[in-house]
Design a protein around this motif. Structure first.
Motif, short mmCIF file in Angstrom:
data_model
loop_
_atom_site.label_atom_id
_atom_site.label_comp_id
_atom_site.label_asym_id
_atom_site.label_seq_id
_atom_site.Cartn_x
_atom_site.Cartn_y
_atom_site.Cartn_z
N VAL A 126 0.84 -1.19 0.00
CA VAL A 126 0.00 0.00 0.00
C VAL A 126 0.88 1.25 0.00
O VAL A 126 1.92 1.29 0.66
N GLU A 158 -7.05 -2.20 5.00
CA GLU A 158 -6.62 -0.86 4.61
C GLU A 158 -7.74 -0.11 3.87
O GLU A 158 -7.94 1.09 4.09
N TYR A 176 -4.17 -2.25 -1.96
CA TYR A 176 -4.66 -2.21 -0.57
C TYR A 176 -5.11 -3.61 -0.19
O TYR A 176 -5.60 -4.36 -1.05
N TYR A 215 -4.73 8.97 5.89
CA TYR A 215 -6.10 8.71 5.46
C TYR A 215 -6.97 9.95 5.58
O TYR A 215 -7.76 10.27 4.69
N SER A 250 0.13 5.72 4.06
CA SER A 250 0.13 5.28 5.46
C SER A 250 -1.16 5.71 6.13
O SER A 250 -1.82 6.67 5.69
N ALA A 251 -1.52 5.02 7.20
CA ALA A 251 -2.80 5.27 7.87
C ALA A 251 -2.91 6.70 8.38
O ALA A 251 -4.01 7.25 8.46
#
Length: 512
Positions: free
Chosen positions: A174, A230, A226, A181, A177-178
């Protein structure tokens, strides 16, 4: 008697010269019975659509006369004096929300500039709503011609948010990164509002993830992989942002690279079984209850269309899996002819003729009748490549050039021009098998309007005898796509109509 024989002989010679089937004149044409049951119903149709990636970014800036003619072919619902349609009347248009590889130019790592895309986002965090101008032109052209459903999709997050600073991934992992988001979600909310400001078009749907099962590591185009967790994490951020900012656009999820990933684990751990993962209450990745998420699962029909028996089997399993989740719909949201298709047709090389069109029509038919797809969307509306990936083909010229219609365009029009949003598929069954290849038949009702699409892949004309249950239908027109015709309008002859060899016809009528 000699005079009568001479007259008959001359009539047959004329018929042969016109390319008509003499066996019909002799009463020898094969007849196929088709039972239509208007009371037995299936899915409700949402739309038929296509995507503006990648060529519309350039073609939208071509000379006004040419780009308007192309827009008419996709969106117009007008007719010529003989009743034949000027265009295929798409009911949805897909807009590629670019990730910014075009601004990076050669530094993007995507060698083919036709597969790069602009972004509205600048590096300093500001927005330039004059970007993607060619694509915005097509949005306006679609709306002007009556299209009222629009979808914005991302192949990759903006390069400002990706891990490697590119619009394609590294190592198949992916590329966001989170902790980014929320930034991606805020960006999408701004895009919905900004595009509406400059075009007066509001996206009904936002599809933030495309074919998450693939690695997207070769730099061939923008793309981001993803896993399901994710996807769910990103969608939760987008949903929160849309709700907080009163964005009415619904989030469309799935866009699986192949239908099988919706209902099987497949060969990509953590990326399959998407129906259960996203829409089954109790799943760790359950997002089907979020107010911003449309109750629709989307996937692409690539690599699942041949042979026909295998295609039907997989789609019936898919339909059963979707039906097991109350209120869930399935959209086939991207397709063009890829691969070798079990030797039936090769995706390489353009085919402007009827061979590719008949294959495409069979895919649409199977997705509608076996998978119960409520929407069917083509991949790239305009192609500059030597591949079976376009409805209209163009010279690879950024500022001007020629364009070429394909029979695939018109074959899709046999569906999109006549089966509007709200149409309900009804039961249609071929009850006699007298042809080498079976006729493929689907039927729909929309209020009092009736539509049937019949595909004849055979080398001979076939007489289709329609047996209608529970109603009478007054047939009005028949529209034929063949090697010679492109949605050519003729008068329907009632419940018995000749379907020309290697053609697709659409019959329209009024339910009494």
């Amino acid at each position: 008697m000699m005079i009568l024989r001479s007259i008959i002989k001359n009539i047959l010679l004329v018929i042969t010269a016109l390319g008509l089937n003499t066996s019909f004149v002799n009463g020898q044409i094969k007849a196929v019975a088709i039972n239509i049951n208007l009371s037995k119903t299936y899915q409700t149709i949402s739309n038929f659509g296509a995507s503006d990636a990648w060529a519309c970014q350039f073609v939208g800036n071509w000379p006004n006369d040419k780009r308007n003619k192309i827009a008419d072919l996709f969106f117009s619902r007008d007719t010529y004096t003989d009743g034949s349609p000027k265009g295929i009347g798409l009911s949805l248009w897909r807009f590629n929300i670019g990730a910014g590889s075009a601004q990076q130019a050669d530094q993007s790592g995507i060698k083919d500039e036709w597969r790069r895309a602009e972004s509205f986002l600048n590096n300093d965090g500001s927005y330039n709503w004059q970007n993607q101008a060619g694509q915005v032109w097509f949005l306006k052209a679609a709306k002007k011609r009556g299209v009222n459903q629009f979808l914005g999709f991302n192949n990759s997050p903006p390069v400002q948010f990706t891990i490697n600073g590119k619009a394609y991934a590294s190592g198949g992992k992916v590329n966001i990164s989170a902790d980014k988001y929320d930034a991606f979600a805020s960006y999408l909310a701004r895009v919905v509002k900004g595009v509406e400001q400059v075009s007066k078009v509001k996206f009904d749907y936002i599809s933030p993830v495309n074919e998450p099962q693939w690695d997207w590591s070769d730099g061939g185009q923008e793309g981001c992989p993803y896993n399901n967790a994710e996807v769910a994490g990103l969608v939760k951020s987008i949903n929160k942002e849309f709700v907080n900012n009163k964005i009415s656009s619904k989030i469309l999820i799935g866009e699986a690279g192949s239908l099988n990933y919706l209902f099987t684990a497949g060969d990509k751990p953590g990326k399959g079984l998407q129906i259960n993962d996203f829409f089954r209450d109790g799943s760790a990745n359950y997002i089907g209850n979020l107010p911003g998420v449309t109750k629709t699962i989307a996937a692409h029909s690539y690599f699942t269309t041949s042979p026909m028996a295998t295609a039907i089997k997989a789609r019936k399993v898919l339909a059963d899996s979707v039906a097991a989740v109350k209120g869930l719909d399935f959209w086939q949201s991207e397709y063009c002819i890829l691969g070798d298709n079990a030797g039936e047709i090769d995706g390489n090389k353009r085919d402007l003729g009827i061979d590719a069109a008949l294959y495409l029509a069979s895919v649409i038919h199977t997705d509608l009748t076996a998978a119960n797809a409520s929407a069917w969307q083509w991949w790239t509306a305009i192609s500059a490549y030597d591949y079976k990936d376009g409805l209209i083909y163009i010279d690879k010229n950024k500022t001007d050039g020629n364009f070429y219609t394909s029979k695939m365009l018109w074959a899709m029009g046999n569906y999109s021009r006549f089966i509007g949003p709200g149409a309900i598929r009804v039961d249609a069954e071929v009850t006699s098998a007298v042809t080498v290849k079976p006729l493929l038949v689907s039927a729909f009702k929309n209020g009092k309007n009736f539509t049937a699409v019949i595909i004849n892949p055979n080398a001979d004309d076939v007489a289709a005898n329609l047996n209608i249950s529970n109603a009478n239908i007054k047939f009005s027109s028949a529209y034929t796509t063949s090697q010679a015709d492109e949605l050519k309008a003729n008068k329907a002859t009632g419940v018995r109509n000749v379907v020309p060899a290697r053609s697709i016809i659409t019959l329209t009528g009024i339910i009494k």
